[in-house]
Motif scaffolding. Structure first.
Motif, PDB file in Angstrom:
ATOM      1  N   MET A   1       0.845  -1.195   0.000  1.00 50.61           N
ATOM      2  CA  MET A   1       0.000   0.000   0.000  1.00 50.61           C
ATOM      3  C   MET A   1       0.887   1.254   0.000  1.00 50.61           C
ATOM      4  SD  MET A   1      -2.800   0.996   2.841  1.00 50.61           S
ATOM      5  CE  MET A   1      -3.086   2.695   3.301  1.00 50.61           C
ATOM      6  N   THR A   2       0.505   2.229  -0.789  1.00 53.50           N
ATOM      7  CA  THR A   2       1.248   3.489  -0.754  1.00 53.50           C
ATOM      8  C   THR A   2       0.310   4.586  -0.259  1.00 53.50           C
ATOM      9  OG1 THR A   2       0.671   4.031  -3.012  1.00 53.50           O
ATOM     10  CG2 THR A   2       2.709   2.821  -2.689  1.00 53.50           C
ATOM     11  N   ALA A   3       0.887   5.597   0.380  1.00 58.00           N
ATOM     12  CA  ALA A   3       0.058   6.684   0.909  1.00 58.00           C
ATOM     13  C   ALA A   3      -0.227   7.689  -0.195  1.00 58.00           C
ATOM     14  CB  ALA A   3       0.785   7.351   2.060  1.00 58.00           C
ATOM     15  N   ARG A   4      -1.269   8.479  -0.018  1.00 64.00           N
ATOM     16  CA  ARG A   4      -1.572   9.528  -0.989  1.00 64.00           C
ATOM     17  C   ARG A   4      -0.519  10.629  -0.918  1.00 64.00           C
ATOM     18  NH1 ARG A   4      -7.003   9.738   0.980  1.00 64.00           N
ATOM     19  NH2 ARG A   4      -6.516  11.802   1.752  1.00 64.00           N
ATOM     20  N   THR A   5      -0.223  11.233  -2.082  1.00 56.83           N
ATOM     21  CA  THR A   5       0.772  12.305  -2.143  1.00 56.83           C
ATOM     22  C   THR A   5       0.406  13.441  -1.188  1.00 56.83           C
ATOM     23  OG1 THR A   5       0.929  11.744  -4.455  1.00 56.83           O
ATOM     24  CG2 THR A   5       2.082  13.731  -3.770  1.00 56.83           C
ATOM     25  N   SER A   6      -0.886  13.749  -1.093  1.00 55.89           N
ATOM     26  CA  SER A   6      -1.298  14.850  -0.216  1.00 55.89           C
ATOM     27  C   SER A   6      -1.002  14.526   1.253  1.00 55.89           C
ATOM     28  CB  SER A   6      -2.788  15.156  -0.404  1.00 55.89           C
ATOM     29  OG  SER A   6      -3.538  13.997  -0.149  1.00 55.89           O
ATOM     30  N   ASP A   7      -1.109  13.241   1.611  1.00 55.03           N
ATOM     31  CA  ASP A   7      -0.800  12.856   2.989  1.00 55.03           C
ATOM     32  C   ASP A   7       0.698  12.947   3.268  1.00 55.03           C
ATOM     33  OD1 ASP A   7      -3.393  12.457   3.736  1.00 55.03           O
ATOM     34  OD2 ASP A   7      -3.377  10.291   3.423  1.00 55.03           O
ATOM     35  N   ILE A   8       1.501  12.578   2.265  1.00 54.57           N
ATOM     36  CA  ILE A   8       2.958  12.672   2.435  1.00 54.57           C
ATOM     37  C   ILE A   8       3.343  14.146   2.613  1.00 54.57           C
ATOM     38  CG2 ILE A   8       5.159  12.366   1.212  1.00 54.57           C
ATOM     39  CD1 ILE A   8       3.851   9.722   0.086  1.00 54.57           C
ATOM     40  N   GLU A   9       2.743  15.032   1.805  1.00 57.99           N
ATOM     41  CA  GLU A   9       2.984  16.478   1.926  1.00 57.99           C
ATOM     42  C   GLU A   9       2.576  16.981   3.300  1.00 57.99           C
ATOM     43  OE1 GLU A   9       4.463  19.133   1.104  1.00 57.99           O
ATOM     44  OE2 GLU A   9       5.400  17.889  -0.455  1.00 57.99           O
ATOM     45  N   ASP A 116      13.730   1.211   4.078  1.00 57.75           N
ATOM     46  CA  ASP A 116      13.363   0.662   2.776  1.00 57.75           C
ATOM     47  C   ASP A 116      11.839   0.590   2.658  1.00 57.75           C
ATOM     48  OD1 ASP A 116      13.390  -0.521   0.333  1.00 57.75           O
ATOM     49  OD2 ASP A 116      13.909  -2.522   1.067  1.00 57.75           O
ATOM     50  N   HIS A 117      11.209   1.745   2.585  1.00 59.50           N
ATOM     51  CA  HIS A 117       9.759   1.797   2.430  1.00 59.50           C
ATOM     52  C   HIS A 117       9.436   2.986   1.523  1.00 59.50           C
ATOM     53  CE1 HIS A 117       5.507   2.092   3.246  1.00 59.50           C
ATOM     54  NE2 HIS A 117       5.554   1.019   4.001  1.00 59.50           N
ATOM     55  N   PRO A 118       8.651   2.753   0.457  1.00 55.14           N
ATOM     56  CA  PRO A 118       8.412   3.849  -0.499  1.00 55.14           C
ATOM     57  C   PRO A 118       7.802   5.090   0.159  1.00 55.14           C
ATOM     58  CG  PRO A 118       6.943   1.963  -0.919  1.00 55.14           C
ATOM     59  CD  PRO A 118       7.973   1.513   0.071  1.00 55.14           C
ATOM     60  N   VAL A 119       6.925   4.880   1.154  1.00 58.42           N
ATOM     61  CA  VAL A 119       6.276   6.028   1.801  1.00 58.42           C
ATOM     62  C   VAL A 119       7.284   6.789   2.677  1.00 58.42           C
ATOM     63  CG1 VAL A 119       4.449   6.735   3.391  1.00 58.42           C
ATOM     64  CG2 VAL A 119       4.004   4.952   1.692  1.00 58.42           C
ATOM     65  N   ALA A 120       8.126   6.045   3.396  1.00 56.49           N
ATOM     66  CA  ALA A 120       9.154   6.691   4.230  1.00 56.49           C
ATOM     67  C   ALA A 120      10.128   7.473   3.343  1.00 56.49           C
ATOM     68  CB  ALA A 120       9.906   5.643   5.043  1.00 56.49           C
ATOM     69  N   LEU A 121      10.530   6.868   2.226  1.00 55.33           N
ATOM     70  CA  LEU A 121      11.486   7.542   1.340  1.00 55.33           C
ATOM     71  C   LEU A 121      10.852   8.771   0.693  1.00 55.33           C
ATOM     72  CD1 LEU A 121      13.252   4.412  -0.208  1.00 55.33           C
ATOM     73  CD2 LEU A 121      14.225   6.059   1.423  1.00 55.33           C
ATOM     74  N   LEU A 123       8.501  10.581   2.056  1.00 55.94           N
ATOM     75  CA  LEU A 123       8.413  11.588   3.127  1.00 55.94           C
ATOM     76  C   LEU A 123       9.766  12.263   3.339  1.00 55.94           C
ATOM     77  CD1 LEU A 123       7.003  13.032   5.482  1.00 55.94           C
ATOM     78  CD2 LEU A 123       7.567  11.048   6.924  1.00 55.94           C
ATOM     79  N   LEU A 124      10.838  11.459   3.395  1.00 55.00           N
ATOM     80  CA  LEU A 124      12.172  12.020   3.614  1.00 55.00           C
ATOM     81  C   LEU A 124      12.561  12.939   2.470  1.00 55.00           C
ATOM     82  CD1 LEU A 124      13.838   8.809   5.084  1.00 55.00           C
ATOM     83  CD2 LEU A 124      13.582  11.010   6.283  1.00 55.00           C
ATOM     84  N   SER A 125      12.158  12.578   1.267  1.00 52.62           N
ATOM     85  CA  SER A 125      12.480  13.418   0.117  1.00 52.62           C
ATOM     86  C   SER A 125      11.654  14.709   0.141  1.00 52.62           C
ATOM     87  CB  SER A 125      12.275  12.580  -1.145  1.00 52.62           C
ATOM     88  OG  SER A 125      11.976  13.389  -2.232  1.00 52.62           O
ATOM     89  N   ALA A 126      10.365  14.614   0.481  1.00 52.19           N
ATOM     90  CA  ALA A 126       9.520  15.816   0.550  1.00 52.19           C
ATOM     91  C   ALA A 126       9.989  16.742   1.662  1.00 52.19           C
ATOM     92  CB  ALA A 126       8.058  15.421   0.785  1.00 52.19           C
ATOM     93  N   LEU A 162       0.786   8.891   9.183  1.00 59.12           N
ATOM     94  CA  LEU A 162       0.852   8.593   7.759  1.00 59.12           C
ATOM     95  C   LEU A 162       0.695   7.077   7.606  1.00 59.12           C
ATOM     96  CD1 LEU A 162       1.467   9.677   4.907  1.00 59.12           C
ATOM     97  CD2 LEU A 162       3.914   9.561   5.474  1.00 59.12           C
ATOM     98  N   ASP A 163      -0.372   6.653   6.918  1.00 59.51           N
ATOM     99  CA  ASP A 163      -0.667   5.220   6.807  1.00 59.51           C
ATOM    100  C   ASP A 163      -0.041   4.649   5.538  1.00 59.51           C
ATOM    101  OD1 ASP A 163      -1.772   2.676   6.748  1.00 59.51           O
ATOM    102  OD2 ASP A 163      -3.793   3.334   7.300  1.00 59.51           O
ATOM    103  N   GLY A 164       0.843   3.679   5.706  1.00 58.71           N
ATOM    104  CA  GLY A 164       1.456   3.041   4.542  1.00 58.71           C
ATOM    105  C   GLY A 164       1.221   1.540   4.567  1.00 58.71           C
ATOM    106  N   GLY A 165       0.188   1.100   5.281  1.00 56.79           N
ATOM    107  CA  GLY A 165      -0.099  -0.334   5.348  1.00 56.79           C
ATOM    108  C   GLY A 165       0.776  -1.036   6.372  1.00 56.79           C
ATOM    109  N   PRO A 166       0.595  -2.353   6.505  1.00 61.06           N
ATOM    110  CA  PRO A 166       1.366  -3.115   7.490  1.00 61.06           C
ATOM    111  C   PRO A 166       2.842  -3.213   7.106  1.00 61.06           C
ATOM    112  CG  PRO A 166      -0.192  -4.534   6.293  1.00 61.06           C
ATOM    113  CD  PRO A 166      -0.382  -3.158   5.769  1.00 61.06           C
ATOM    114  N   CYS A 167       3.714  -3.240   8.124  1.00 58.67           N
ATOM    115  CA  CYS A 167       5.164  -3.302   7.880  1.00 58.67           C
ATOM    116  C   CYS A 167       5.562  -4.702   7.420  1.00 58.67           C
ATOM    117  CB  CYS A 167       5.918  -2.948   9.155  1.00 58.67           C
ATOM    118  SG  CYS A 167       5.506  -1.309   9.783  1.00 58.67           S
TER     119      CYS A 167
END
Ligand code: TXA
Ligand code: MG
Length: 325
Positions: A1-9, A116-121, A123-126, A162-167
């Protein structure tokens, strides 16, 4: 699962404003703060109820940023960073002045990792900077592996989840002390000792129970409300029955080789045979048995190789020190 861009922002905005944003990583959910904001970092300790002397991990967006946060990186540490990042490996190195002492518990060293999580990466980039993040649970209790776990445990004390699904990995990162000549493992975790030794081409010491800064002084850690009792695998069923007869609400971690054994208990989890699946499920199982109202959990340790080393470490810490420790 990936989070919405607006949530990452939104999470990045919370971090910029000095707030706390919980976010998913491949290991467990973290309670994020701007690593360069001492007040935000200090709030992390308050929310967790964690002593300020227990240092945090700084999460960065890529190995190429390592030298912005630390000094004097030995070649071996660089090799591990290149081989295992992004991934569940944390390196303890000498702190750059950019890292406030609030984040390191006053130490001149700092723990750093690239999750190593697309949502964490994302977030770190944003966000653009480093993010301190302990596991997003109250000090001493079970780490969260879903956004719901975080909400249930921290509620309004955190500004955004920020919800990115189960780890995927389910146990925390492996912490390696890379400050000295000889590397050593301070906490077993998602990268196995065997994989580290293969990468390094030599054996690695594990000091997970002795070193001061990995919370060892406390009676238990990673602990559910129920008391965890560790027994040999072949004794799990009999011990469960005994506790049940004493009127306890018994939860059982049934070892895979006894999956078909009839067991009398309040709630039973059959432990997965695959260590990856066991690690992924471990904290959820402990929460499940708490939720079922168990007051004692009977479990046994898996073989301490591969991910089994981290699982056994967490179960031992959850059970607390034995009288002889
Ligand atoms: O997988 C993980 O590592 C998760 C996710 C969120 O990244 N984070 C995590 O953080 O487990 P925390 O705070 O629950 O555990 C960090 C551990 C603590 O045991 C702390 O003592 C140790 O890292 N640590 C941090 N800085 C250190 C340092 N400079 N020297 C030795 N140990 C350090
Ligand atoms: Mg923790």
């Amino acid at each position: 699962m990936t989070a919405r861009t607006s949530d990452i922002e939104k999470a990045a905005e919370v971090l910029r404003a000095g707030g706390l944003a919980a976010f998913p990583t491949e290991t467990v959910y973290g309670l994020g703060a701007n690593a360069e904001d001492p007040a935000a970092v200090a709030r992390t300790f308050q929310v967790k109820g964690r002593p300020p002397s227990h240092p945090l991990i700084v999460h960065i967006g890529g190995a190429e940023h390592l030298d912005d946060w630390v000094q004097d990186v030995p070649a071996t540490a660089r090799l591990l960073a290149e081989r295992f990042w992004p991934g569940p490996l944390t390196l303890v190195l000498r702190r750059d002045r950019r890292v406030p002492l609030e984040a390191t518990g006053g130490l001149e060293t700092v723990a750093v990792r690239v999750p190593d999580h697309p949502v964490a990466l994302a977030l770190l980039s944003a966000f653009g900077g480093g993010v301190t993040a302990p596991s997003a649970n109250r000090f001493g209790s079970v780490s969260p592996t879903t956004a719901d776990h975080v909400r249930a445990e921290l509620g309004d004390a955190v500004d955004f989840v920020l919800d990115g699904g189960p780890c995927e990995v389910g146990v925390e990162s492996t912490i390696v002390d890379a400050t000295g000549e000889t590397l050593s493992v301070l906490r077993p975790g998602g990268v196995t000792r065997e994989d580290l030794e293969t990468a390094l081409g030599r054996p690695l010491a594990v000091h997970s129970t002795s070193r001061v800064r990995v919370p060892g002084q406390h009676p238990s850690h990673y602990a559910p409300r129920a008391r965890v009792i560790l027994v040999e695998p072949e004794n799990v069923v009999a011990e469960a029955q005994r506790a049940q007869e004493l009127g306890r609400q018994v939860g059982v971690f049934l070892p895979p080789s006894f999956a078909d054994a009839p067991v009398k208990a309040h709630a039973v989890v059959t432990v997965p045979g695959s260590m990856a699946a066991y690690a992924r499920g471990l904290y959820g199982f402990l929460r499940e048995l708490d939720q079922a109202g168990c007051d004692v959990i009977i479990a046994s340790l898996p073989e301490e190789q591969g991910l089994g080393l981290a699982i056994a470490n967490r179960l031992r810490r959850a059970a607390g020190p034995r009288p002889t420790d």
